[in-house]
Each structure stands twice: as structure tokens, then as C-alpha cells.
Design a protein around this motif. Structure first.
Motif, PDB file in Angstrom:
ATOM      1  N   LEU A  18       1.197  -0.995   0.208  1.00 26.58           N
ATOM      2  CA  LEU A  18       0.382   0.072  -0.011  1.00 26.58           C
ATOM      3  C   LEU A  18       0.952   1.658   0.205  1.00 26.58           C
ATOM      4  CD1 LEU A  18      -2.508  -0.910   2.524  1.00 26.58           C
ATOM      5  CD2 LEU A  18      -3.073  -0.627   0.178  1.00 26.58           C
ATOM      6  N   PRO A  19      -0.044   2.275  -0.211  1.00 28.21           N
ATOM      7  CA  PRO A  19       0.881   3.637  -0.911  1.00 28.21           C
ATOM      8  C   PRO A  19       0.962   3.987   1.145  1.00 28.21           C
ATOM      9  CG  PRO A  19      -0.687   3.896  -2.290  1.00 28.21           C
ATOM     10  CD  PRO A  19      -0.902   2.621  -1.141  1.00 28.21           C
ATOM     11  N   VAL A  20       2.840   5.068   1.164  1.00 28.36           N
ATOM     12  CA  VAL A  20       2.835   5.279   2.433  1.00 28.36           C
ATOM     13  C   VAL A  20       1.109   5.952   3.214  1.00 28.36           C
ATOM     14  CG1 VAL A  20       4.429   6.730   4.269  1.00 28.36           C
ATOM     15  CG2 VAL A  20       4.909   5.436   1.474  1.00 28.36           C
ATOM     16  N   LYS A  21       1.189   7.056   2.664  1.00 25.66           N
ATOM     17  CA  LYS A  21       0.122   7.857   3.401  1.00 25.66           C
ATOM     18  C   LYS A  21      -1.494   6.595   3.967  1.00 25.66           C
ATOM     19  CE  LYS A  21      -1.243  11.595   0.652  1.00 25.66           C
ATOM     20  NZ  LYS A  21      -1.576  13.024  -0.114  1.00 25.66           N
ATOM     21  N   LEU A  22      -1.874   5.313   3.289  1.00 29.04           N
ATOM     22  CA  LEU A  22      -2.299   4.479   3.659  1.00 29.04           C
ATOM     23  C   LEU A  22      -2.045   3.826   4.813  1.00 29.04           C
ATOM     24  CD1 LEU A  22      -4.572   2.822   0.425  1.00 29.04           C
ATOM     25  CD2 LEU A  22      -5.080   4.380   2.499  1.00 29.04           C
ATOM     26  N   GLN A  23      -0.818   3.472   4.820  1.00 28.03           N
ATOM     27  CA  GLN A  23       0.002   2.890   5.472  1.00 28.03           C
ATOM     28  C   GLN A  23       0.421   3.465   7.036  1.00 28.03           C
ATOM     29  OE1 GLN A  23       3.959   1.479   4.462  1.00 28.03           O
ATOM     30  NE2 GLN A  23       3.334   0.301   2.648  1.00 28.03           N
ATOM     31  N   ASN A  24       0.264   4.165   7.090  1.00 27.03           N
ATOM     32  CA  ASN A  24       0.156   5.652   7.997  1.00 27.03           C
ATOM     33  C   ASN A  24      -1.439   5.681   8.565  1.00 27.03           C
ATOM     34  OD1 ASN A  24       3.182   6.493   8.212  1.00 27.03           O
ATOM     35  ND2 ASN A  24       3.158   8.104   6.602  1.00 27.03           N
ATOM     36  N   PHE A  26      -3.316   3.298   8.537  1.00 21.34           N
ATOM     37  CA  PHE A  26      -3.893   2.478   8.650  1.00 21.34           C
ATOM     38  C   PHE A  26      -3.462   1.833  10.271  1.00 21.34           C
ATOM     39  CE2 PHE A  26      -6.129   1.334   4.722  1.00 21.34           C
ATOM     40  CZ  PHE A  26      -6.910   1.239   5.557  1.00 21.34           C
ATOM     41  N   THR A  27      -1.870   2.453  10.907  1.00 23.85           N
ATOM     42  CA  THR A  27      -1.499   2.020  11.902  1.00 23.85           C
ATOM     43  C   THR A  27      -2.053   3.014  12.860  1.00 23.85           C
ATOM     44  OG1 THR A  27       0.676   2.035  10.262  1.00 23.85           O
ATOM     45  CG2 THR A  27       0.642   2.516  13.013  1.00 23.85           C
ATOM     46  N   LYS A  28      -2.020   4.369  12.605  1.00 23.12           N
ATOM     47  CA  LYS A  28      -2.720   5.166  13.917  1.00 23.12           C
ATOM     48  C   LYS A  28      -4.035   4.338  14.090  1.00 23.12           C
ATOM     49  CE  LYS A  28      -0.713   9.101  12.569  1.00 23.12           C
ATOM     50  NZ  LYS A  28      -0.580  10.367  12.128  1.00 23.12           N
ATOM     51  N   PHE A  29      -5.064   4.225  12.588  1.00 24.02           N
ATOM     52  CA  PHE A  29      -6.741   3.703  13.175  1.00 24.02           C
ATOM     53  C   PHE A  29      -6.805   2.634  12.226  1.00 24.02           C
ATOM     54  CE2 PHE A  29      -5.788   8.308  12.599  1.00 24.02           C
ATOM     55  CZ  PHE A  29      -6.930   8.804  13.973  1.00 24.02           C
ATOM     56  N   PRO A  30      -6.668   1.361  12.659  1.00 25.01           N
ATOM     57  CA  PRO A  30      -6.606   0.030  12.876  1.00 25.01           C
ATOM     58  C   PRO A  30      -7.819   0.042  11.693  1.00 25.01           C
ATOM     59  CG  PRO A  30      -6.233  -0.180  14.521  1.00 25.01           C
ATOM     60  CD  PRO A  30      -6.465   1.749  14.418  1.00 25.01           C
ATOM     61  N   PRO A  31      -7.626  -0.989  10.678  1.00 18.86           N
ATOM     62  CA  PRO A  31      -9.115  -1.584   9.417  1.00 18.86           C
ATOM     63  C   PRO A  31     -10.375  -1.827   9.889  1.00 18.86           C
ATOM     64  CG  PRO A  31      -6.943  -2.832   9.388  1.00 18.86           C
ATOM     65  CD  PRO A  31      -6.612  -1.766  10.423  1.00 18.86           C
ATOM     66  N   ALA A  32     -11.372  -1.564   9.087  1.00 16.39           N
ATOM     67  CA  ALA A  32     -12.239  -1.683   9.768  1.00 16.39           C
ATOM     68  C   ALA A  32     -12.966  -3.222  10.583  1.00 16.39           C
ATOM     69  CB  ALA A  32     -14.001  -1.541   8.725  1.00 16.39           C
ATOM     70  N   PRO A  33     -12.576  -4.275   9.711  1.00 18.58           N
ATOM     71  CA  PRO A  33     -12.577  -5.537  11.038  1.00 18.58           C
ATOM     72  C   PRO A  33     -11.650  -5.637  12.076  1.00 18.58           C
ATOM     73  CG  PRO A  33     -11.878  -5.990   8.736  1.00 18.58           C
ATOM     74  CD  PRO A  33     -11.185  -4.463   9.015  1.00 18.58           C
ATOM     75  N   LEU A  34     -11.153  -4.553  11.995  1.00 16.82           N
ATOM     76  CA  LEU A  34     -10.262  -5.100  14.000  1.00 16.82           C
ATOM     77  C   LEU A  34     -10.708  -4.222  14.494  1.00 16.82           C
ATOM     78  CD1 LEU A  34      -6.483  -4.904  12.774  1.00 16.82           C
ATOM     79  CD2 LEU A  34      -8.433  -7.126  13.069  1.00 16.82           C
ATOM     80  N   LYS A  35     -11.007  -2.938  14.039  1.00 20.14           N
ATOM     81  CA  LYS A  35     -11.819  -1.225  15.069  1.00 20.14           C
ATOM     82  C   LYS A  35     -13.405  -1.553  14.230  1.00 20.14           C
ATOM     83  CE  LYS A  35     -10.568   2.275  17.674  1.00 20.14           C
ATOM     84  NZ  LYS A  35      -9.493   3.278  18.231  1.00 20.14           N
ATOM     85  N   GLU A  36     -14.651  -1.714  14.838  1.00 17.91           N
ATOM     86  CA  GLU A  36     -15.157  -0.285  14.309  1.00 17.91           C
ATOM     87  C   GLU A  36     -15.414   0.792  14.402  1.00 17.91           C
ATOM     88  OE1 GLU A  36     -17.942  -1.756  12.091  1.00 17.91           O
ATOM     89  OE2 GLU A  36     -16.491  -3.423  12.328  1.00 17.91           O
ATOM     90  N   TYR A  37     -15.721   2.097  13.850  1.00 16.25           N
ATOM     91  CA  TYR A  37     -15.490   2.929  13.932  1.00 16.25           C
ATOM     92  C   TYR A  37     -17.103   3.990  14.327  1.00 16.25           C
ATOM     93  CZ  TYR A  37     -11.000   3.347  13.165  1.00 16.25           C
ATOM     94  OH  TYR A  37      -9.299   2.598  13.590  1.00 16.25           O
TER      95      TYR A  37
END
Length: 165
Positions: A18-24, A26-37
Motif C-alpha cells: 500500500l502507499p505510505v499515506k494509507l500505511q500511516n 491504518f497504523t494510527k486507525f486500524p481497519p474496519a474488521p479490527l475496529k468499528e468506528y
């Protein structure tokens, strides 16, 4: 890189592609299956606080701006769309949509379904009918304005035409 190529990789390998922007992000805010917003603004200290929404501070009661501006949200979503991982992103503010989702949600405009057209296009059939009616009555109209002599001349002309036929 397309989504198909990402599906064949393990999650760690896919994350590194993934591009660095998306990596950063998802590092701060885990994706939907791991955490619901949350889909609506909540407290800033809530575990499900959405970084794309303005959240309220529990002590002061003041509303904090979203952690990501609308422009940055848009950039992140467009990147996620490109890599086929939009479902993993938190919900956007104002129900904002992108690409096909936006196209499907927008109503078809009346002018596209029923185009107004130019005036000559709208009145074309009426004008053609008026012209046809006027051509059928042309002799009567000319006789009315030109008089008896014109009527006699027309009758003579019609008799001559009959002789030739």
C-alpha cells in the motif's frame, strides 16, 4: 497495483504494498474488521471515535475538528478505492460518496430524461401541419383576395390539365 494482486498476498505483504499515506493511516486507525468506528460524532475519548468526524471533548464539552480535513479524507478514500480497500475505511462525514457509489446515488436529472430541445424542434410538427393545411386551402384564399377573374383562370387551368391526363 490492482485489488486482485493484493488478494493473493498475505495481509502483511499486502500492507507493505500500500502507499505510505494509507500505511500511516491504518497504523494510527486500524481497519474496519479490527475496529468499528462511529458513524456519528462521539466523545474524543471514546474507543470508537471516528477520525473523519468532529468529536466532542468529554470535560470541556467543546467540539474538536476532525483529525483529517475533507481534502485529506478525499485523498485517503481515493487511494483506498484504487487499491480496493474502501470497505476498511471509517465512514465519512456528511455521507460523502465517491465514484460508482456516488453515481448510483444521484438522481437522473429531468433534463436528461426529457430534454427540452430547441423551439424549432418542439414546434416542428405543428408548423408542418399548418403548412399542409394552408397548401390545401391556398386556392380558396387566393380567390378570396384576387377575385372572380382569378377563379376563372384557375378553372381554365384545371380543365387544361385534365385534357393532358
Amino acid at each position: 497495483m490492482s485489488a486482485n494482486k493484493l488478494f493473493n498476498l498475505s495481509s502483511a505483504e499486502a500492507f507493505t504494498k500500500l502507499p505510505v499515506k494509507l500505511q500511516n493511516f491504518f497504523t494510527k486507525f486500524p481497519p474496519a474488521p479490527l475496529k468499528e468506528y462511529a458513524a456519528e460524532p462521539t466523545l474524543t475519548t471514546a474507543p470508537n471515535a471516528n477520525p473523519f468526524l468532529p468529536n466532542r471533548h468529554p470535560v470541556t464539552g467543546r467540539t474538536h475538528e476532525p483529525l483529517y480535513s475533507m481534502r485529506r479524507q478525499s485523498d485517503l478514500f481515493k487511494l483506498a478505492y484504487k487499491f480496493g480497500i474502501v470497505d476498511l475505511m471509517p465512514p465519512l462525514a456528511n455521507g460523502k460518496k465517491f465514484f460508482a457509489e456516488k453515481q448510483a446515488a444521484s438522481p437522473i436529472l429531468k433534463g436528461v430524461l426529457y430534454p427540452k430541445g430547441h423551439k424549432w424542434e418542439r414546434t416542428f410538427t405543428e408548423r408542418k401541419q399548418k403548412i399542409q393545411d394552408a397548401l390545401e386551402q391556398v386556392d380558396d384564399i387566393l380567390i378570396k383576395y384576387r377575385g372572380r377573374k382569378y377563379k376563372q383562370r384557375l378553372e381554365r387551368r384545371k380543365e387544361e390539365e385534365k385534357k393532358w391526363i
